[in-house]
Design an enzyme around this catalytic site. Sequence first.
Site, PDB file in Angstrom:
ATOM      1  N   CYS A 173      -5.160  -3.253   3.128  1.00  0.00           N
ATOM      2  CA  CYS A 173      -4.825  -3.026   4.535  1.00  0.00           C
ATOM      3  C   CYS A 173      -6.022  -3.141   5.477  1.00  0.00           C
ATOM      4  CB  CYS A 173      -4.136  -1.668   4.664  1.00  0.00           C
ATOM      5  SG  CYS A 173      -3.241  -1.448   6.228  1.00  0.00           S
TER       6      CYS A 173
ATOM      7  N   GLU B 119       0.838  -1.192   0.000  1.00  0.00           N
ATOM      8  CA  GLU B 119       0.000   0.000   0.000  1.00  0.00           C
ATOM      9  C   GLU B 119       0.880   1.252   0.000  1.00  0.00           C
ATOM     10  OE1 GLU B 119      -3.618   1.879   2.739  1.00  0.00           O
ATOM     11  OE2 GLU B 119      -2.160   0.515   3.647  1.00  0.00           O
TER      12      GLU B 119
ATOM     13  N   LYS C 276      -9.868   0.963  -1.705  1.00  0.00           N
ATOM     14  CA  LYS C 276      -9.915   0.782  -0.258  1.00  0.00           C
ATOM     15  C   LYS C 276     -11.263   1.292   0.232  1.00  0.00           C
ATOM     16  CE  LYS C 276      -7.112   1.396   3.922  1.00  0.00           C
ATOM     17  NZ  LYS C 276      -5.834   1.902   4.458  1.00  0.00           N
TER      18      LYS C 276
END
Length: 507
Positions: A373, A264, A339
């Site tokens: 993440c 990321e 995300k």
Amino acid sequence: MIDSAKIELRNLQVKDYEELKISMVKSYQAMPDEYWSKGEIKTLVNKFPEGQLCIVIDNRIAGCALSIIVDYDKFDDTHNYEEILGGENFSTHTKNGDILYGIDVFIHPEFRGMRLGRRLYEARKELCEHLNLKAIIFGGRIPNFSKYAHELTPKKYIDKVKLQEIHDPVLSFQLKNDFHVKKVIKGYLPGDHESKEFATLMEWNNIYYTKPQKLVNTTKTVVRLGLVQWQMRLFKDYDALVSQIEFFVDAVSNYQSDFILFPELFNAPLMAQFNHLSEPEAIRGLSDYTERLLETFREFAINYNINIITGSMPLPEGEHMYNVGYLCRRDGSYERYEKLHITPAEETAWGMKGGNKLETFDTDCGKIGVLICYDVEFPELSRLLAEEGMNILFVPFMTDTQNGYSRVKICAQSRAVENECYVAIAGSVGNLPKVDNMDIQYSQSAVLTPSDFAFPVNGIKAEATPNTESTLLVDVDLDLLKELHNFGSVRNMKDRRKDLYSLKKKK
């Protein structure tokens, strides 16, 4: 009027739905609420139009047969109806499957006795032969069994139907149409009280089937993953960053890896030139490189013959800033993932917003998913991807402390167990003293597995040395996932209590 009416056998269309619904309700009077929604019919017609057949008489739907194509190796003979459907999006349907699976056949009561069911079955057989599929399989009801359940087991009931000592309106018809009973399944269709929730797994084999030759571009079963544990360091310019990217792509591709995964916000070192600006302005400055990097990754994917998971990069759309990444396939195509859950630090420091896109991606190594993440800490997301057939979940992450890293790893390991898939996580190490909010990094990249006899006892296939720049090359066997799904010590995906709870992705 029926005798002189024109009988038309054709493919079902979405505009037929209202007439179709009337026919369904009339056909299933014992289960009046069990009819397909318009959205489900639309999905079936869009995904597999030639597999949806209907007979029309005087502009009325007199009968219908619905089908999907499945890769039957992903199931065993004890599957139930919900498992074979794959949800309202019919995620189990695949053009690369080997079985034509019948999911419904019905004839409007007014039109029974006209041998319309035989026409639909013959049309299905022709379709199976035309598509060179191995067989037709479906779960058949045995509606008269409830009358004999007090004295006969399902097996004895089926034997008597075969000998024509008992007539069953469904099974007797199927046997006359060259189908044979492959297995008896308990709990196939919950709520089918007439069949006592038993079903006969029926099969018709295509004698003209020829096994396709193994081609170089068929889906692989052993997949090699390359993970980059990226060192956060200051680069003198954009070209220096690209050179480092190409170094890893070149190195990993030399080992014939199928995928390479970057972390990321791996391009954060370029923010150093914007450190005199506010944090929201600095991340917007970094986003100016995103489209250039995408084109670079696409070029590398083709030149080095490798599928690239680009980690993530900031991308502005209107007034909002998003954290996105790209799957760059080695055939030159690409797709974007986003995300969905933004951490408090990302929101306050950079003004990030969560995306809205959650989907699996088809590759030459099967279906994959990507969660960035923090998203892996929300189990619903990976479960939805698993229900769409995901075998490998990639998680690019960025954590500054061991606490943050532990959250990502522990959750990723849980996702591997509960979804019966492989999970590859890759993060960054080192520090960036001249970049605000990106001071330190901690990572130990890894490939995580389910926990059963065919896998490592600790659920870790391999892991990198903590906090050291490196690559991790790992082979994963997708066939082991099939074995686990069907014959594992525990079967998390199959044993869910769908009678108590469900999970759906909103449109």
